[in-house]
Design a protein around this motif. Structure first.
Motif, PDB file in Angstrom:
ATOM      1  N   LYS A 144      39.183 -64.513 -40.742  1.00 37.54           N
ATOM      2  CA  LYS A 144      39.422 -63.052 -40.659  1.00 37.54           C
ATOM      3  C   LYS A 144      39.824 -62.569 -39.067  1.00 37.54           C
ATOM      4  N   ASP A 145      40.287 -61.654 -38.753  1.00 36.81           N
ATOM      5  CA  ASP A 145      40.484 -61.362 -37.556  1.00 36.81           C
ATOM      6  C   ASP A 145      40.843 -62.627 -36.197  1.00 36.81           C
ATOM      7  N   GLY A 146      41.358 -63.588 -36.590  1.00 34.24           N
ATOM      8  CA  GLY A 146      41.543 -64.469 -35.800  1.00 34.24           C
ATOM      9  C   GLY A 146      40.562 -65.530 -35.524  1.00 34.24           C
ATOM     10  N   ARG A 183      37.162 -69.938 -33.011  1.00 31.54           N
ATOM     11  CA  ARG A 183      38.490 -69.661 -33.055  1.00 31.54           C
ATOM     12  C   ARG A 183      39.175 -70.557 -31.787  1.00 31.54           C
TER      13      ARG A 183
END
Length: 242
Positions: free
Chosen positions: A77-79, A235
């Motif tokens: 989620k969210d990168g 990430r």
């Protein structure tokens, strides 16, 4: 035995480095006929160099799986991806590499119980991930340590919740035809842009409260991210094969 192995490794590494000194006699100084290096477009903030293998761009886990071959099931989620259940490993195998990876830990406890995870090179050699901002633990188990072997030269940790970077240069071990160690693995680590491991010679695989000896393995193995029951996030992961 360990000290002897380290000495052999250091001598082997020094001999190999000496053998790799290039012969410059084939070219005049500033010779325009000398072959030009290949062009690579460098990455910018959040993007990889043009010749990199992107392992996670923030959108999906298609490059990852669990140890048993199941599709990776961590939360995305969210990168970023967040540790949930079970370690994950790359579908592709790697040997010598340049690895870039970004991570953020929760502020969930003390010592080894605060954001504990790990980056396992060749599924075997761990660079520790941990909240080491004002969070003392044993030095060879803090963030940017080669777990159980080498503490980082300095503590370059940011507070929990903030994104941090590892840039890792890894040189795999070499084994002879009989399976004996011919050259040990080496690793260089920059933590948040600061040199914290300077081409250290690994004594063998990562162990807990032990320093196992090398065992022969393939020239290329997957990269693994550890699940240590902490919701650590990752990430922007990419690799350049060397």
């Amino acid at each position: 035995m360990t000290a002897r192995l380290i000495l052999i490794g250091l001598l082997t590494t020094a001999a190999t480095a000496a053998a790799q000194i290039p012969d410059l006699s084939a070219w005049e100084v500033h010779d325009m006929d000398r072959p030009q290096p290949p062009v690579v477009t460098p990455g910018s903030m959040g993007s990889a160099p043009s010749d990199a293998i992107v392992l996670f761009d923030g959108s999906d886990l298609s490059q990852w799986q669990h140890r048993d071959g199941r599709a990776a099931s961590w939360t995305v989620k969210d990168g970023f991806m967040e540790v949930t259940t079970g370690a994950i490993m790359t579908r592709q195998a790697f040997g010598d590499m340049q690895l870039h990876i970004e991570w953020a830990t929760p502020n969930s406890g003390d010592g080894q119980d605060s954001g504990n995870s790990g980056v396992y090179l060749m599924n075997t050699y761990e660079v520790q991930v941990l909240n080491s901002y004002e969070n003392p633990t044993y030095p060879d188990g803090m963030a940017a340590s080669v777990y159980g072997q080498y503490p980082p030269l300095i503590n370059a940790s940011r507070p929990p919740g903030e994104w941090q970077t590892y840039d890792i240069i890894f040189r795999r071990p070499h084994f002879d035809d009989a399976g004996n160690l011919a050259m040990p693995a080496r690793v260089t680590v920059l933590h948040n842009g600061v040199l914290v491991q300077d081409s250290v010679v690994l004594t063998g695989p990562t162990g807990h409260r032990s320093r196992p000896a090398y065992k022969t393995h393939a020239d290329k193995l997957p990269l693994l991210l550890q699940d240590h029951n902490e919701p650590t996030r990752y990430r922007n992961i990419w690799v350049r094969e060397l």
